[in-house]
Design a protein around this motif. Structure first.
Motif, PDB file in Angstrom:
ATOM      1  N   MET A   1       0.843  -1.420   0.288  1.00 37.51           N
ATOM      2  CA  MET A   1      -0.239  -0.326   0.342  1.00 37.51           C
ATOM      3  C   MET A   1       1.160   1.119  -0.152  1.00 37.51           C
ATOM      4  O   MET A   1       1.948   1.262   0.636  1.00 37.51           O
ATOM      5  N   THR A   2       0.580   2.161  -1.077  1.00 38.44           N
ATOM      6  CA  THR A   2       1.221   3.446  -1.551  1.00 38.44           C
ATOM      7  C   THR A   2       0.417   4.545  -1.283  1.00 38.44           C
ATOM      8  O   THR A   2      -0.823   4.367  -2.055  1.00 38.44           O
ATOM      9  N   VAL A   3       1.162   5.604  -1.360  1.00 39.96           N
ATOM     10  CA  VAL A   3       0.334   7.067  -1.165  1.00 39.96           C
ATOM     11  C   VAL A   3       1.219   7.840  -2.686  1.00 39.96           C
ATOM     12  O   VAL A   3       2.470   7.515  -2.201  1.00 39.96           O
ATOM     13  N   PRO A   4       0.805   8.493  -3.191  1.00 38.81           N
ATOM     14  CA  PRO A   4       1.205   9.374  -4.212  1.00 38.81           C
ATOM     15  C   PRO A   4       1.270  11.024  -3.175  1.00 38.81           C
ATOM     16  O   PRO A   4       0.715  11.323  -2.845  1.00 38.81           O
ATOM     17  N   THR A  32       7.940   6.079  -7.993  1.00 40.25           N
ATOM     18  CA  THR A  32      10.417   5.798  -7.488  1.00 40.25           C
ATOM     19  C   THR A  32       9.599   6.617  -5.636  1.00 40.25           C
ATOM     20  O   THR A  32       9.017   7.831  -5.438  1.00 40.25           O
ATOM     21  N   VAL A  33      10.323   6.284  -4.778  1.00 39.12           N
ATOM     22  CA  VAL A  33       9.574   6.278  -3.338  1.00 39.12           C
ATOM     23  C   VAL A  33      11.107   7.835  -2.810  1.00 39.12           C
ATOM     24  O   VAL A  33      11.866   7.819  -3.774  1.00 39.12           O
ATOM     25  N   GLU A  94      14.160   2.052  -3.936  1.00 41.65           N
ATOM     26  CA  GLU A  94      13.154   3.368  -4.717  1.00 41.65           C
ATOM     27  C   GLU A  94      12.912   3.095  -5.393  1.00 41.65           C
ATOM     28  O   GLU A  94      11.122   3.223  -5.847  1.00 41.65           O
ATOM     29  N   ASP A  95      12.906   2.119  -6.119  1.00 45.16           N
ATOM     30  CA  ASP A  95      11.965   1.672  -7.565  1.00 45.16           C
ATOM     31  C   ASP A  95      10.974   0.470  -7.749  1.00 45.16           C
ATOM     32  O   ASP A  95      10.173   0.472  -8.271  1.00 45.16           O
ATOM     33  N   ARG A  96      10.652  -0.300  -6.157  1.00 50.25           N
ATOM     34  CA  ARG A  96      10.129  -1.168  -6.337  1.00 50.25           C
ATOM     35  C   ARG A  96      10.289  -1.561  -4.710  1.00 50.25           C
ATOM     36  O   ARG A  96      10.882  -2.663  -4.436  1.00 50.25           O
TER      37      ARG A  96
END
Length: 239
Positions: A1-4, A32-33, A94-96
């Motif tokens: 779960m991420t947010v932009p 990217t994180v 950072e990319d995945r």
């Protein structure tokens, strides 16, 4: 779960409450994180907002912290150190981002792995205690000789501690010895004792020889046996 980026702190906090998370990785438009929005990072930054500003309206972009990324080649000691300082690590790069691992996850994992050993120890120690409290040292030695000499094993001078779990159960469930001594501490029903403790031996062999994961039913069997033995010890203490 991420947010932009561009997500408000209020929306992120609502999502964290709903999902029972303590943190959310924040991604830029390329996926990217850029950091992680956490309860801690929010608390640290919100004190710097003006009193007239709504903290829930702040953007997560400005309220992130950097958590370490854990990779397969990382030293496990380093990962534990990061967990201790930050309470979480990101798995991947950072990319995945593959996952977020927290101290609660580690605690749960370790408990799942050690719980069977703790239960087996409780069961074995309680069984020995109840057997010793049922008779004198000389009488217990007689019980050992009565069973182990038949099985071709010389009774160990150290007593119960040197017996395998199978030998311990054989001595306990020996019909004459149980009727004469052990029924006083384990209860009158030898069949009940046997049905409660015999499955423990097979589960123990599976655990100590690493023959695969322990099922929920097997854990339940160990819990019931340990609970029953604790109850027998309480009854013995009250007698």
């Amino acid at each position: 779960m991420t947010v932009p980026i561009g997500t408000t702190a209020g929306a992120a906090l609502d999502l964290m409450v709903e999902r029972r998370f303590d943190q959310l990785p924040v991604l830029n438009t390329r996926g990217t994180v850029i950091g992680t929005f956490t309860n801690r990072s929010f608390a640290r930054q919100v004190v710097h907002l003006r009193t007239q500003d709504d903290p829930r309206a702040a953007l997560v972009d400005d309220l992130v912290e950097d958590l370490h990324f854990a990779r397969p080649t990382d030293n496990l000691e380093d990962v534990f150190r990061w967990l201790e300082s930050d309470n979480a690590v990101l798995v991947g790069d950072e990319d995945r981002v593959l996952a977020v691992v927290t101290m609660a996850d580690v605690t749960s994992f370790l408990w799942d792995r050690t719980h069977p050993f703790v239960l087996l120890q409780d069961i074995e120690l309680a069984t020995r205690h109840l057997m010793r409290s049922a008779c004198s040292a000389n009488e217990l030695a007689e019980c050992l000789r009565a069973v182990l000499s038949i099985e071709g094993t010389t009774p160990a001078s150290g007593g119960l501690e040197h017996l395998t779990l199978g030998e311990l159960h054989a001595v306990l469930l020996h019909k004459a010895s149980f009727g004469r001594y052990f029924g006083a501490t384990f209860g009158r029903s030898r069949d009940l004792v046997q049905s409660t403790l015999e499955p423990v031996r097979d589960i123990r062999n599976k655990v100590v020889h690493f023959r695969g994961p322990i099922s929920a039913d097997e854990i339940g069997t160990l819990v019931r046996a340990a609970t029953w033995l604790r109850r027998r010890m309480l009854i013995r203490e009250e007698a």
